[in-house]
Design a protein around this motif. Structure first.
Motif, PDB file in Angstrom:
ATOM      1  N   ALA A 136       0.852  -1.185   0.000  1.00 15.96           N
ATOM      2  CA  ALA A 136       0.000   0.000   0.000  1.00 15.96           C
ATOM      3  C   ALA A 136       0.891   1.239   0.000  1.00 15.96           C
ATOM      4  CB  ALA A 136      -0.899  -0.002   1.223  1.00 15.96           C
ATOM      5  N   VAL A 137       0.525   2.232  -0.798  1.00 19.11           N
ATOM      6  CA  VAL A 137       1.273   3.489  -0.839  1.00 19.11           C
ATOM      7  C   VAL A 137       0.297   4.608  -0.477  1.00 19.11           C
ATOM      8  CG1 VAL A 137       2.702   5.033  -2.211  1.00 19.11           C
ATOM      9  CG2 VAL A 137       2.773   2.564  -2.644  1.00 19.11           C
ATOM     10  N   HIS A 138       0.529   5.232   0.664  1.00 21.77           N
ATOM     11  CA  HIS A 138      -0.375   6.262   1.177  1.00 21.77           C
ATOM     12  C   HIS A 138       0.076   7.626   0.648  1.00 21.77           C
ATOM     13  CE1 HIS A 138      -1.640   2.988   3.636  1.00 21.77           C
ATOM     14  NE2 HIS A 138      -0.633   3.061   4.485  1.00 21.77           N
ATOM     15  N   VAL A 139      -0.459   7.998  -0.505  1.00 23.88           N
ATOM     16  CA  VAL A 139       0.004   9.194  -1.203  1.00 23.88           C
ATOM     17  C   VAL A 139      -0.649  10.460  -0.639  1.00 23.88           C
ATOM     18  CG1 VAL A 139       0.200  10.312  -3.468  1.00 23.88           C
ATOM     19  CG2 VAL A 139       0.364   7.818  -3.281  1.00 23.88           C
ATOM     20  N   ASN A 140       0.152  11.505  -0.526  1.00 24.86           N
ATOM     21  CA  ASN A 140      -0.312  12.850  -0.165  1.00 24.86           C
ATOM     22  C   ASN A 140      -0.816  12.973   1.271  1.00 24.86           C
ATOM     23  OD1 ASN A 140       0.327  13.791  -2.726  1.00 24.86           O
ATOM     24  ND2 ASN A 140      -1.754  13.576  -3.514  1.00 24.86           N
ATOM     25  N   GLY A 141      -0.530  11.971   2.102  1.00 27.96           N
ATOM     26  CA  GLY A 141      -0.946  12.062   3.499  1.00 27.96           C
ATOM     27  C   GLY A 141      -2.296  11.453   3.788  1.00 27.96           C
ATOM     28  N   ARG A 142      -2.783  10.582   2.886  1.00 27.39           N
ATOM     29  CA  ARG A 142      -4.087   9.932   3.064  1.00 27.39           C
ATOM     30  C   ARG A 142      -3.894   8.425   3.055  1.00 27.39           C
ATOM     31  NH1 ARG A 142      -9.435  11.313   2.650  1.00 27.39           N
ATOM     32  NH2 ARG A 142     -10.887   9.751   1.844  1.00 27.39           N
ATOM     33  N   VAL A 143      -4.477   7.735   4.039  1.00 25.93           N
ATOM     34  CA  VAL A 143      -4.332   6.289   4.148  1.00 25.93           C
ATOM     35  C   VAL A 143      -5.171   5.599   3.074  1.00 25.93           C
ATOM     36  CG1 VAL A 143      -4.653   4.278   5.650  1.00 25.93           C
ATOM     37  CG2 VAL A 143      -3.913   6.464   6.630  1.00 25.93           C
TER      38      VAL A 143
END
Length: 376
Positions: A136-143
């Motif tokens: 999982a890659v939590h982009v921009n500060g969102r899970v």
């Protein structure tokens, strides 16, 4: 008004990062250096303990950067050579590099047009007999949608790992990024929400054995006594977190919540100001009840992206197309051959607006005025 001029708004003011609390930073650097403790000394121990307490995790292992945190995590997890690891095409190349250098094969898949994170349905469709894990890659500060990803992983017997480079402190249903999978990796690059004055990273986990293995791997296979036994069984590397960085990070952690609160305040202002612009797609706002987004970035999408960017640049407002507008799957010379039209469309339309806790109200006002002027 935008056309009447106003303060310049660089995308990120690198000098201000130090100037913010220069006297304190200077004192910390001097005291740490003067102590003679440069490598894996008390400053590293102190930062690891503080971050573990902040995240509520058993182990934090400070390392040289987030890429090595993921690489060591994958190696310590026993990733098989040739094993496939599914991750979003909407991600920085570092996660895929870590998978490759650990002996695996990264498999990028589509994003969800709902939240611009990995699409669980695309993950499910990409599973083959060679699949061993989901990154999982939590982009921009969102899970990411971790409930769905964990369900898929459980159905197919897959491990779950987290590239949480952009998501320190982000939460979903009260659970922090980095604590959903077997381990999570964080970046402390200077422009990150918690950034030092160089490269640094950390791996976090609740697995005692994995933590010990990663600790050894970051220091050439050495034990906690920093000695390499003749009976060593771990091929290590040099991926240590320097004490100077650790000391700065420990201090910054003491006011980290204030910095995130400011980011969320700026995001709320952007969201309110731009909500009525039909031609501009916005990220989810900060008010979602079951989520706590930290807004590492504020990314918008529109068909006139390049024209909007030029308009803002002419007014002295800096913007960035994240990762150069290149999706992971577009690195054809690295062996990727996936066709991800949703991700391609996203990168053709996406733009990062200025977002950090050092922005003044006047700078935020100017960004809002100039964006609204463009769409008027």
């Amino acid at each position: 008004m935008c056309s009447q001029g106003g303060p310049l708004v660089p995308f990120f003011d690198w000098k201000a990062l130090y100037a913010e609390r220069a006297d304190t930073f200077g004192r910390i650097l001097h005291e740490t250096a003067a102590s003679g403790g440069f490598i894996l000394q008390s400053a590293v121990d102190g930062f690891e303990a503080a971050l573990a307490a902040y995240l509520g995790v058993r182990h934090v292992i400070g390392v040289s950067d987030c890429t090595h945190a993921m690489l060591l995590g994958l190696r310590a997890s026993g990733l098989e050579r040739g094993a496939e690891v599914i991750l979003p095409g909407h991600s920085f190349v570092a996660a895929a590099q870590a998978i490759h250098h650990a002996g695996g094969r990264p498999v990028p898949v589509e994003l969800s047009e709902h939240d611009w994170l990995v699409d669980p349905d695309a993950v499910r469709a990409a599973i083959t007999p060679r699949t061993r894990a989901i990154m999982a890659v939590h982009v921009n500060g969102r899970v990411s949608d971790m409930d769905a990803l964990l369900e898929i992983a459980a159905e197919h017997g897959l491990a779950v790992y987290e590239d949480a480079a952009q998501a320190l402190g982000a939460r979903l249903d009260g659970r922090v990024a980095g604590r959903f999978g077997a381990w999570g990796a964080f970046s402390f690059y200077p422009s990150k929400t918690l950034g030092c004055f160089g490269d640094a990273g950390a791996l976090v986990t609740d697995d005692d054995d994995l933590a010990e293995t990663v600790r050894a791997m970051r220091n050439h296979g050495a034990g906690r006594d920093k000695a390499i036994s003749k009976d060593v069984e771990t091929w290590g590397s040099n991926a240590r977190l320097d004490n100077l960085h650790a000391a700065i990070l420990a201090y910054k952690l003491t006011y980290y919540d204030e910095a995130i609160a400011r980011r969320r305040q700026v995001a709320a202002r952007y969201h309110e100001a731009f909500a009525g612009i039909a031609a501009l797609d916005l990220p989810p706002g900060p008010e979602a009840s079951n989520r706590f987004d930290i807004f590492q970035n504020y990314e918008v999408c529109c068909d006139a992206r390049d024209a909007l960017r030029a308009h803002l640049a002419a007014q002295g407002i800096g913007t960035i197309v994240q990762w150069g507008g290149i999706g992971l799957h577009q690195f054809r010379n690295l062996g990727f051959d996936q066709h991800l039209p949703k991700t391609d469309r996203f990168f053709a339309r996406s733009l990062l607006l200025p977002m950090n806790h050092l922005l003044t109200d006047g700078q935020v006002d100017r960004v809002i005025a100039c964006v609204r002027e463009f769409f008027a």
